[in-house]
Design an enzyme around this catalytic site. Sequence first.
Site: not given
Ligand code: SF4
Length: 336
Positions: A76, A80, A83, A120, A151, A211, A283
Amino acid sequence: MNQLIPDVTSNATARQPDSMTNAITGSLHWSVAQIEVLLDLPFSDLIHRAQLVHRQHHDANAVQLSTLISVKTGGCPEDCGYCPQAARYHTGVEDQDMLSLTEVIATAEAAKAQGASRFCMGAAWRGPKQRDIDKVAEMISAVKALGLETCATLGMLKSGQAEQLRQAGLDYYNHNLDTAPEFYGEIITTRDYQDRLDTLEQVRATGMHVCCGGIVGMGESRHARAGLIAQLANLDPYPESVPINHLVQVAGTPLHGTEALDPLEFVRTIAAARITMPKAMVRLSAGRQEMSEAIQALCFLAGANSIFYGDKLLTTGNPEAQRDDALFKKLGLHSL
Ligand code: SF4
């Protein structure tokens, strides 16, 4: 009863001086200060309030089971900080192309056989391209045809994409606010808070269920936790499903090594979500594998009534179904 907190257990909410009620939806407006007052309550008082609200709107011993699969993993472009799927962090998560329709159907059938009622599908994208939406739409229709609620969590949506997903049979779109606006920049810099709110608005405009929740234990203050709950509760209407995640610290991500949150503070956050969003399914999401049974029991007592079921979340572990079955038996809980 504290004067700052609306009494959500009676019909007296409109008379409370510090709360405003939306004339159409009847939902309350919560200030961050009001939620901080809730979080500051003596623990027993807070749980008691949460229980009163919970029992007014839900079967107190029923928990909804959702199964989550990653239909496209890793790589990705976003940053974040929690993540393991962000391409820029070296976490050992292997990139995986989109699963085939057959693989998704087989997983959904297995989830249903194990007792899940919602399925999901998550994908690690900034947002889906049109060809991705076409493929996910096929998956959604196939899962829906099995009799499961559907979901999806696919990142930011562009105009028209939410509608296409809804037409394919999507019941819920997940898009989390993650944290309070003032703390958000500490966690993510590649998109802003308003981007998230815009996607949520697109989803709402189609009539789909929302959600939306957040993550706690990322080093935020109690004030920021109150700020997150206020943002969620003041969405109008508030989300039907509210995942409260506990940070799972993954080596290689910037948040690895963050000071651990007191587990009772997590329980308090669940209680605040329950009190401020009485009808939502709250949740208990990521982080459950690291939680003791006693803390999970307190979370259910605080109003959590939905969990991820199965042995894996998107990339991190989740208590195996058998362990959950045993815990449910011990607590006298049943699945919805
Ligand atoms: S949480 Fe992870 S997968 Fe989702 S947008 Fe952020 S970096 Fe990408």
